[in-house]
Design an enzyme around this catalytic site. Structure first.
Site, PDB file in Angstrom:
ATOM      1  CE  LYS A  61     -26.251 -22.350  23.685  1.00  0.00           C
ATOM      2  NZ  LYS A  61     -25.087 -22.047  22.881  1.00  0.00           N
TER       3      LYS A  61
ATOM      4  CE  LYS B 229     -19.298 -22.684  27.061  1.00  0.00           C
ATOM      5  NZ  LYS B 229     -19.257 -21.673  25.994  1.00  0.00           N
TER       6      LYS B 229
ATOM      7  CB  SER C  98     -22.765 -20.084  25.160  1.00  0.00           C
ATOM      8  OG  SER C  98     -23.552 -20.162  24.010  1.00  0.00           O
TER       9      SER C  98
END
Lengths: 291, 291
Positions: free
Chosen positions: B170, B238, B95
């Site tokens: 995502k 993140k 990701s």
């Protein structure tokens, strides 16, 4: 047990209709007289004031909009409190301030009247189908006595705790729901502005941990750009206002709710108050029109 | 078709193991050499560098953590790009930044290599059970050729659009998910501070429109005060960082995501990075300790 019902709007009317099946009399009042005619046809006894409803009733249900509305219905000159006998019960199903709900219960107790706060979730469809979730605050014995009546109106009926805790639970419901809707709006807005088809994105997201009823229901409206209610955004704006007022008084940090409140303020400013909260997507788009 | 896999962590190891069933060779690399031993036992061919993996493979899978990690794996001196033949394919399942994913694909295309960005949702359990949701960006023909391989790894596999749109999806997933978790944290925090039992509140809310996987999974952890992963908060931190960086570059207003990011920053500052994002509740509690 003779019943009364004050507030025959989109929610109140179908709820009062279910109570007519409870095999008793039902006295009703609404400020909008056109709403009363239909209830007469169904066998209800139409009254001229909330006080008159109370005079005919052992249990009075209230389903209005704001904290001020409930206060007026209860304690106005022609209010319920001036008509109720000792031993009567008030069940307020409106979504209002938990603090006010507690105070109202204390005032009524002084005259020997019990009160439950019993706000609902599920919207007009839940009211019509008698599948509402009902979150109840108040004395446990009173709850147990009133439960058979509430079962005419809802499916998930939970006694949370003392007076006001039903309203606290409704607040929690609106926090989780409206923040989730805002999250869905930002997710689909981000996707759309970065070249990913929102319909496909919603589809994949529904398969994973980001799945929610907000993504199902409001996300669908956003994808289809069908912003009509559904739910009414003005009621969410009202409820989040109650939450943030308590957060201010009690010094509770609520950063995502605060951000969502600002977006709901902008939504209202645009005149989308009777549209669905899916309109939160339009607030983001409007703030970034140029692209 | 000979396969390669770089990154054998909590996600990569079970995924690589599934690919071993694809009836071909599997060349593998990880910076942590202890992770390689187990793969040898399963029949994989252990390599000393990503470049060596590439030299043995027609298709190289990558499953590492950050954008920088992927860049290093691809374009470092001992990187995949220096080992791949023309006509090979890279499938990056990490990701990372959508912008970087697009750039990486362009760079690889110059040397005749196709790339898909194919990040996943579903966590370690989804990797182990091969039930991941996989969101794919890249050329449709490449997607169709690679689909049988991806079907060894996931259940919901959707081609969204061109390079980078898998990562965009995502991002959208993490926006909707993390904002929803923050909303659940604020709802249960509000309930608890106003005298309503969070366990009962969660129960009622699950029956209505506020229901979500976030309330089910993270809400349960909050109620039980079991903050251990589950998911790892550092990975959400993140991902939300990637989102807010793009929002900054593209001038996208994302108020609830921004509020959630601040709370994730505070979560990290408290050393809860490897705990579940349910720890967002503890951030609120800590900011209002006195009560």
């Amino acid at each position: 047990m003779k019943l009364g019902f004050v507030g025959l709007g989109v929610m109140g009317k179908p709820m009062a209709t279910h109570l007519l099946k409870a095999d008793t009399t039902l006295a009703v009042f609404d400020v909008a007289t056109d709403k009363l005619a239909a209830m007469t046809a169904l066998g209800a006894q139409v009254c001229a004031t909330p006080r008159e409803v109370a005079a005919h009733s052992d249990v009075v249900f209230i389903m209005v909009t704001t904290t001020k509305d409930v206060e007026q219905v209860l304690f106005g000159e022609q209010g319920v409190a001036n008509g109720l006998k000792r031993g009567a019960t008030v069940i307020d199903m409106s979504s209002i301030s938990p603090t006010a709900a507690k105070q109202f219960a204390l005032r009524l107790r002084e005259q020997g009247v019990e009160m439950l706060d019993a706000p609902v979730s599920g919207g007009p469809a839940g009211a019509i189908n008698a599948t509402l979730s009902i979150m109840v605050g108040g004395d446990a014995d009173v709850f147990n006595r009133m439960l058979p009546l509430l079962q005419h109106l809802g499916k998930t009926i939970v006694h949370i705790g003392g007076n006001g805790t039903g309203q606290v639970t409704k607040c929690a419901n609106q926090i989780a729901l409206d923040v989730a809707i805002q999250g869905v709006a930002e997710a689909l807005f981000f996707a759309q502005r970065n070249g990913a088809d929102p319909a496909k994105v919603r589809e994949v997201l529904l398969g994973g941990l980001a799945a929610s009823r907000a993504l199902e229901v409001c996300g669908k409206k956003m994808v289809e750009r069908d912003f009509g209610a559904g739910m009414e955004a003005r009621l969410h704006h009202k409820d989040i206002g109650v939450v943030m007022d308590i957060a201010w008084h009690e010094h509770l940090p609520m950063p995502a709710t605060a951000a969502t409140m600002q977006q709901l303020n902008a939504l209202m400013a645009n005149g989308w108050s009777r549209d669905d909260p899916a309109s939160l997507l339009r607030v983001l788009e409007q703030a970034a029109q140029a692209k």
